[in-house]
Design a protein around this motif. Sequence first.
Motif, PDB file in Angstrom:
ATOM      1  N   GLY A 112       0.787  -1.224   0.000  1.00 50.36           N
ATOM      2  CA  GLY A 112       0.000   0.000   0.000  1.00 50.36           C
ATOM      3  C   GLY A 112       0.817   1.271   0.000  1.00 50.36           C
ATOM      4  N   GLU A 113       2.138   1.185   0.260  1.00 49.77           N
ATOM      5  CA  GLU A 113       2.981   2.379   0.241  1.00 49.77           C
ATOM      6  C   GLU A 113       3.211   2.908  -1.176  1.00 49.77           C
ATOM      7  N   ASN A 114       2.925   2.076  -2.188  1.00 49.93           N
ATOM      8  CA  ASN A 114       3.210   2.451  -3.572  1.00 49.93           C
ATOM      9  C   ASN A 114       2.101   3.353  -4.123  1.00 49.93           C
ATOM     10  N   PRO A 115       2.437   4.580  -4.581  1.00 52.14           N
ATOM     11  CA  PRO A 115       1.396   5.482  -5.085  1.00 52.14           C
ATOM     12  C   PRO A 115       0.695   4.979  -6.342  1.00 52.14           C
ATOM     13  N   ALA A 116       1.226   3.930  -6.982  1.00 50.96           N
ATOM     14  CA  ALA A 116       0.572   3.379  -8.164  1.00 50.96           C
ATOM     15  C   ALA A 116      -0.793   2.786  -7.829  1.00 50.96           C
ATOM     16  N   PHE A 117      -1.029   2.478  -6.554  1.00 52.06           N
ATOM     17  CA  PHE A 117      -2.324   1.930  -6.138  1.00 52.06           C
ATOM     18  C   PHE A 117      -3.323   3.023  -5.760  1.00 52.06           C
ATOM     19  N   ASP A 118      -2.920   4.286  -5.794  1.00 53.46           N
ATOM     20  CA  ASP A 118      -3.788   5.363  -5.310  1.00 53.46           C
ATOM     21  C   ASP A 118      -5.103   5.445  -6.078  1.00 53.46           C
ATOM     22  N   PHE A 119      -5.073   5.207  -7.381  1.00 56.13           N
ATOM     23  CA  PHE A 119      -6.313   5.327  -8.157  1.00 56.13           C
ATOM     24  C   PHE A 119      -7.334   4.281  -7.725  1.00 56.13           C
ATOM     25  N   LEU A 120      -6.888   3.046  -7.539  1.00 55.34           N
ATOM     26  CA  LEU A 120      -7.805   2.006  -7.081  1.00 55.34           C
ATOM     27  C   LEU A 120      -8.365   2.366  -5.708  1.00 55.34           C
ATOM     28  N   LYS A 121      -7.504   2.844  -4.806  1.00 51.50           N
ATOM     29  CA  LYS A 121      -7.957   3.217  -3.474  1.00 51.50           C
ATOM     30  C   LYS A 121      -9.018   4.315  -3.534  1.00 51.50           C
ATOM     31  N   SER A 122      -8.860   5.240  -4.486  1.00 48.99           N
ATOM     32  CA  SER A 122      -9.783   6.367  -4.575  1.00 48.99           C
ATOM     33  C   SER A 122     -11.198   5.927  -4.918  1.00 48.99           C
ATOM     34  N   LYS A 123     -11.359   4.756  -5.500  1.00 47.68           N
ATOM     35  CA  LYS A 123     -12.676   4.258  -5.871  1.00 47.68           C
ATOM     36  C   LYS A 123     -13.349   3.515  -4.724  1.00 47.68           C
ATOM     37  N   LEU A 124     -12.596   3.227  -3.672  1.00 49.71           N
ATOM     38  CA  LEU A 124     -13.090   2.416  -2.570  1.00 49.71           C
ATOM     39  C   LEU A 124     -13.164   3.232  -1.284  1.00 49.71           C
ATOM     40  N   THR A 125     -13.785   2.670  -0.280  1.00 51.03           N
ATOM     41  CA  THR A 125     -13.821   3.264   1.049  1.00 51.03           C
ATOM     42  C   THR A 125     -12.639   2.755   1.852  1.00 51.03           C
ATOM     43  N   ASP A 126     -11.857   3.673   2.431  1.00 52.84           N
ATOM     44  CA  ASP A 126     -10.725   3.253   3.266  1.00 52.84           C
ATOM     45  C   ASP A 126     -11.254   2.647   4.555  1.00 52.84           C
ATOM     46  N   PHE A 127     -10.840   1.435   4.868  1.00 54.21           N
ATOM     47  CA  PHE A 127     -11.164   0.836   6.161  1.00 54.21           C
ATOM     48  C   PHE A 127      -9.996   0.988   7.126  1.00 54.21           C
ATOM     49  N   GLY A 128      -8.780   0.764   6.632  1.00 57.10           N
ATOM     50  CA  GLY A 128      -7.663   0.853   7.553  1.00 57.10           C
ATOM     51  C   GLY A 128      -6.332   0.629   6.873  1.00 57.10           C
ATOM     52  N   THR A 129      -5.277   0.792   7.652  1.00 55.60           N
ATOM     53  CA  THR A 129      -3.917   0.564   7.184  1.00 55.60           C
ATOM     54  C   THR A 129      -3.083   0.080   8.356  1.00 55.60           C
ATOM     55  N   ILE A 130      -2.064  -0.723   8.053  1.00 57.45           N
ATOM     56  CA  ILE A 130      -1.162  -1.219   9.095  1.00 57.45           C
ATOM     57  C   ILE A 130       0.263  -0.921   8.654  1.00 57.45           C
ATOM     58  N   GLY A 131       1.007  -0.261   9.524  1.00 53.87           N
ATOM     59  CA  GLY A 131       2.356   0.173   9.200  1.00 53.87           C
ATOM     60  C   GLY A 131       3.330  -0.973   9.023  1.00 53.87           C
ATOM     61  N   PRO A 132       4.501  -0.664   8.473  1.00 46.74           N
ATOM     62  CA  PRO A 132       5.507  -1.698   8.204  1.00 46.74           C
ATOM     63  C   PRO A 132       6.288  -2.086   9.444  1.00 46.74           C
ATOM     64  N   SER A 133       7.000  -3.179   9.317  1.00 46.88           N
ATOM     65  CA  SER A 133       7.917  -3.654  10.349  1.00 46.88           C
ATOM     66  C   SER A 133       9.028  -4.405   9.643  1.00 46.88           C
ATOM     67  N   LEU A 134      10.039  -4.809  10.367  1.00 44.57           N
ATOM     68  CA  LEU A 134      11.169  -5.491   9.730  1.00 44.57           C
ATOM     69  C   LEU A 134      10.745  -6.802   9.091  1.00 44.57           C
ATOM     70  N   ASP A 135       9.774  -7.521   9.712  1.00 47.42           N
ATOM     71  CA  ASP A 135       9.334  -8.793   9.140  1.00 47.42           C
ATOM     72  C   ASP A 135       8.307  -8.604   8.033  1.00 47.42           C
ATOM     73  N   GLY A 136       7.742  -7.401   7.906  1.00 47.77           N
ATOM     74  CA  GLY A 136       6.813  -7.087   6.826  1.00 47.77           C
ATOM     75  C   GLY A 136       6.979  -5.633   6.447  1.00 47.77           C
ATOM     76  N   PRO A 137       8.007  -5.313   5.632  1.00 45.44           N
ATOM     77  CA  PRO A 137       8.388  -3.903   5.421  1.00 45.44           C
ATOM     78  C   PRO A 137       7.531  -3.165   4.403  1.00 45.44           C
ATOM     79  N   HIS A 138       6.236  -3.298   4.504  1.00 38.74           N
ATOM     80  CA  HIS A 138       5.309  -2.604   3.604  1.00 38.74           C
ATOM     81  C   HIS A 138       4.129  -2.076   4.412  1.00 38.74           C
TER      82      HIS A 138
END
Length: 452
Positions: A90-116
């Motif tokens: 989700g950090e990649n701005p290439a997904f912004d257009f798809l996100k704009s068509k949907l309702t944001d429910f949530g986001t979870i920040g990165p960590s060393l074991d999942g750096p996204h």
Amino acid sequence: MTSADMTQAEGLRDNLDQLLSSNGIRLGAAQRRRLVWLVERLGNATCHQGASDPVRDSGVVVVVEPPSGPAAEMLYRSLRANSAVVIPFGENPAFDFLKSKLTDFGTIGPSLDGPHEMWWGGLNWRAIALDGGPPNDTPLRVVSCYPRACGDDQVRWLRDKLAEFEIASDIAPIETADGGHIRASEKTAFMLRMWHEHREPLLFIEANATLTEPPRLPSSLDCDVALHKWNRWEMSARTLFLGRSPAAEALLQTWHHIASAYPQVWEGYLLDQAWSLTSSQMPLDTVWLPRSYHVPAEDVGTPRHTTVVHNLPADNSDLGPDAEFGMAMRTARRASRSGGRDSMIVVKSEAMASDVVTVIMRDIATSDAREVAASIEALTGAFAADCGGFGRLELSLCSWQDDIRAAKSAARSANNRIIEIAPWQTLPADLFRTVGQSRNSGSVVVMTGQRG
């Protein structure tokens, strides 16, 4: 839960593990927990590739490649009302257009074991809101404060509704430096005191608000923090849920620290900056509350569903007093991600050192999503293997030259070493060791090489 339900849930988790493994998707523990949470409520997960056919029978659709405009429209039209879309990169701005068509429910920040940054959303909140809400004995304490100089008349409606719904609360007057106005530092100091005095999750509601129904949704979501984004980008602190987690406490402490340092800045922007800092350093599980939890009084009586009604004009002009104040962050916040000028992830090392290395990844907009994701994983993995004596890595994703210049300026002001790299470039195994041998703070090491 019956044995049949347990068997079904186990099967869904096995299918999910296979999907993640076969598609090379790395998730942190908190991100996988949220994905399992969605699958158990909505049904089996399937992976949607950039050019694949839309999936109509899936409860959870995992999108790993940013779809084109027509493909995004096809995916949107094929979604069920009771389904969710999950974007593991989700950090990649290439997904912004798809996100704009949907309702944001949530986001979870990165960590060393999942750096996204993992983003999740859907068509509407009914997909994940439990019918009727959780039982009334779900742990929750509503807290609120108001200027002592204003008296307690303004909190009467909120107190009456909380008593009617039998919800535990702590509403108190506080001393304020500006008479009838509460500064962000004063509000956060009050919330920190509530955090230490109580053991339940906290739901802060502005004192001049009222309730039309019990606010059950936040405590049913099992998240660190839940709040509303007005116009999808401006964070509001009028309704704010904090779960009992170290990440929630870190957010609250960071917000208080920044608010104390900048007492004249409006609280929404300070909360935004605290969220950005916290979510870059730990997998902060954030839920973006629906509009029903942030309803202006003038909206009452419309077909819109309401839960928390705030005594403010429908244009919400009192949120951000300067309409241009948050311009730099609006695009990123509308997509629930860090902006190019923010650090997407901050990784601490075992080295007992204060030296920091800033990595600027350029050309994000012209790179393949998998390529960017692989480069992020390679960078964080290389730093974990050999930090080169640096105490911390800060990684910023920059699509434009303005973002690169801003990120470099911020790094130089902090006396950080700077590495500039493109996603397709191969990292030497001793990258951080080599850079660390030269302690010329503020200089830039630019990785060279042509796209293969």
